[in-house]
Design an enzyme around this catalytic site. Sequence first.
Site, PDB file in Angstrom:
ATOM      1  N   LYS A   8       0.841  -1.194   0.000  1.00 30.03           N
ATOM      2  CA  LYS A   8       0.000   0.000   0.000  1.00 30.03           C
ATOM      3  C   LYS A   8       0.879   1.247   0.000  1.00 30.03           C
ATOM      4  CE  LYS A   8      -1.795   2.365   3.489  1.00 30.03           C
ATOM      5  NZ  LYS A   8      -1.683   3.778   3.074  1.00 30.03           N
ATOM      6  N   SER A  55       5.555   6.615  10.605  1.00 31.12           N
ATOM      7  CA  SER A  55       5.723   7.284  11.898  1.00 31.12           C
ATOM      8  C   SER A  55       5.884   6.275  13.036  1.00 31.12           C
ATOM      9  CB  SER A  55       4.529   8.191  12.181  1.00 31.12           C
ATOM     10  OG  SER A  55       3.411   7.393  12.490  1.00 31.12           O
ATOM     11  N   THR A  56       6.558   6.715  14.077  1.00 24.20           N
ATOM     12  CA  THR A  56       6.783   5.874  15.247  1.00 24.20           C
ATOM     13  C   THR A  56       5.453   5.510  15.907  1.00 24.20           C
ATOM     14  OG1 THR A  56       8.980   6.771  15.595  1.00 24.20           O
ATOM     15  CG2 THR A  56       7.894   5.814  17.510  1.00 24.20           C
ATOM     16  N   GLU A  57       4.532   6.460  15.916  1.00 24.21           N
ATOM     17  CA  GLU A  57       3.228   6.235  16.528  1.00 24.21           C
ATOM     18  C   GLU A  57       2.509   5.049  15.872  1.00 24.21           C
ATOM     19  OE1 GLU A  57       1.021   9.791  16.014  1.00 24.21           O
ATOM     20  OE2 GLU A  57      -0.774   8.964  16.973  1.00 24.21           O
ATOM     21  N   GLU A 116      10.568   0.706  10.081  1.00 25.02           N
ATOM     22  CA  GLU A 116      11.530   1.780   9.875  1.00 25.02           C
ATOM     23  C   GLU A 116      10.767   3.056  10.168  1.00 25.02           C
ATOM     24  OE1 GLU A 116      13.060   4.735   8.703  1.00 25.02           O
ATOM     25  OE2 GLU A 116      13.296   4.121   6.609  1.00 25.02           O
ATOM     26  N   CYS A 149      13.260  10.583   6.996  1.00 26.70           N
ATOM     27  CA  CYS A 149      13.291  10.049   8.367  1.00 26.70           C
ATOM     28  C   CYS A 149      14.691  10.163   8.962  1.00 26.70           C
ATOM     29  CB  CYS A 149      12.820   8.607   8.373  1.00 26.70           C
ATOM     30  SG  CYS A 149      13.546   7.634   7.050  1.00 26.70           S
ATOM     31  N   GLU A 178      10.358  14.825  16.173  1.00 26.91           N
ATOM     32  CA  GLU A 178      10.588  14.848  14.742  1.00 26.91           C
ATOM     33  C   GLU A 178       9.614  15.827  14.088  1.00 26.91           C
ATOM     34  OE1 GLU A 178       9.563  11.263  12.530  1.00 26.91           O
ATOM     35  OE2 GLU A 178      11.372  11.539  11.340  1.00 26.91           O
TER      36      GLU A 178
END
Lengths: 497, 312
Positions: free
Chosen positions: A195, A248-250, A269, A303, A400
Amino acid sequence: MTDLERPRGGVPAPKDWTYAPAPEARDVVTLADRYGHFVGGEWIEAEETYTTISPATEEPLAEIGQATPAEVERAVAAARDAYDDGWSTISPSERAKYLFRIARILQERSREFAVLESLNGGKPIKESRDVDLPLAAAHFFYYAGWADKLEYAFPNQRPRPIGVAGQIIPWNFPLLMLAWKIAPALAAGNTVVLKPAETTPLTALLFCDVLRQAELPAGVVNIVTGDGATGAAIVKAEGVDKVAFTGSTEVGKAIQRELAGTGKKLTLELGGKAANIIFDDAALDQAVEGIVNGIYFNQGHVCCAGSRLLVQESIYEPVVDKLKRRLATLRVGDPLDKNTDVGAINSKQQLEKIQELVAVGEEEGAEIYQPPCRVPEKGYWFVPTVFTNVAQSYRIAQEEIFGPVLSILTFRTPDEAVEKANNTPYGLSAGVWTEKGSRILWMAERLRAGVVWANTYNRFDPSSPFGGYKESGFGREGGRHGLEPYLQLDDSEAFGG
Amino acid sequence: MAQAPVLPRGFELPLEPRLPRIGSVDAVALEERAASLAKRSIKREAKVFALELAIRMIDLTTLEGQDTPGKVAALASKAIRPDPTHADIPSVAAVCVYPNLVPTAVARVRETGVKVASVATAFPSGQSPLDAKLEEVRWVVEQGADEVDMVIDRGAFLSGRYAKVYDEIVRVKDASSSAHLKVILEVAELGTYDNVRRASLLAMAAGADFIKTSTGKLPGAATLPVTLCMLEAIRDVYEETGRMVGMKPAGGIRQAKQAVQYLVQLHETLGVEWLTPDLYRIGASSLLNDVLMQLRKERTGVYQSGDYFTLD
């Protein structure tokens, strides 16, 4: 000024030299009005759609499918069929053949892809032309080479494919991230449901045409489009054996929670807040170029961007002066103009996030600098920004921003540089600028970051593994390491060595 | 004899974090930056602007053993009016010749605005006694040269005798009195960008009005990266002292496209203030005709054959 200071002759300099627009032609790209999903080698009509736009002009480009869980299931089933139906067992050199074909077609059609990438994502054409496209093709070439050498990559470990890989990629390098995901997965014998990001689906959809041109067996690669809900459906889908996510980390954390205990393999990642560390013996003008490339490349939507500049205090002033001067020469504007250095912010949502964090930075007491610069009225734009007087505790030094915003901090000794660089929840990358070779090695040993660049920044190569420490994720992409997440490996003892 | 200042009891240490520091140059990153600037796409009116500016910046050069008064006179005429069919094409900045041909050139360009530059100081090697070099400089200035292009003593530089190089430039500057002094580093013999930067700073500290890449007598003359390296040194001197030093790439610039690349680099490194022949020259001979050909193409939309441009 004394007579030494003023040039003689008296021929006045002009007031300015404005470069005439140099737009790359758009007509190499032909877009459909409406796109469905690419499943089992065919286009299937999408039940629901949304509009994708050009972030530079807000002009609508096409209607894009918003894949429902049922459509995702269909794609996963197609991938499973293709896997069982031969892809996992055909001769590895056959797999390599398809990957080589894809790489060559990408090279041949690179102009078309570069224009579309800039149109849909807002990045400058010079970057999509000189970075994204060559690297995407190189990635396919590189992994094509591994396809029939897996046993040499992992000796005595009997490498076998995993099955169906569900891959979710971000909007900052749409085609390149697709290449990073698809090339190793296919080389290892897996099939794929991918996706692309909600805001940048078009190059992934054009890539389906490349797959057909390359005559890749139906169902080996399936592309579904949509927002986070579609991504969640891929993660949850029964038939997916491995999930690879860049973003994103979230969201990465949410995926990890979702997959806990399911037995699905996962690589992530995620974000970063990289330190770019400039020592006082560095080649200053080149370091300034590295700083600019580190944070303003791709509007800072990277990133591994060097978003925290750590400057040794003894050269703080000249570095900041040089940086400000250099910023004034950055050309912000039309992504399709060949002279544009900084393009459009990828989406309204991202622009708002950048604006919010920059406002926080000013409230926290950091000093903001933005070069004089006119940006178009339509579209999403953010002027390259530098914050000085930033303390380690400020949010702009910790979070970030994912935009063209640099926070400058200082340090006194190498120990302090390491301490500050590592003092973040992230650990994706770092840069070290010094003329001293021994110090580069000393720093690289101590920096907790997946990539440490020395006297350069944002340099990528398919043979070099990339990935993070801590909240920047786990697993590596690129190089021999990048094959591992797509393989089942038996340790040699279990098979009698 | 002029000398670098002698410090009592000890030696000089940089006590402030000031520019220019001699520092170092990272070759990979420098070349990358130069290559990226060379990709700028300069079209239409911006291109015409650059081409006309390039003509006004050319030091039209002939430095051959076979140079004669007749050859130099022809070159000077070309310098004054590069394109006889288009009176609005500007003159070049200067003609650059060997000392013996200065009188011919001076007589030819008198009151046209075109300057006469002469190479001197035992060009191109510089391997002669200082007194002979100074005598040569005084002579060309007496003969009416407006500009002196000297060479540094690379032998002294490469053996680390920087004071000797510095001293010699100071003496030549003195001997050239009111004439403009361009100091040729001969970068192809310096071997590293670090050396180019060091020599650039040395020449500027000693009073150079211009620093120049090459004699044109060696392969590997002017390149975009080496010119960028010198422009960055000029920028540091300007930032610290306010002094504007000129730059002259010479040798190997033959095509209009290259000239535009050099001007883009200048524009984006030192800014629009340097876009004047007072501060930038291009040492060239065959470049002029290619620029004329490109200009005519911009005006008429078609390329004309080389036969329509004079060979001088």
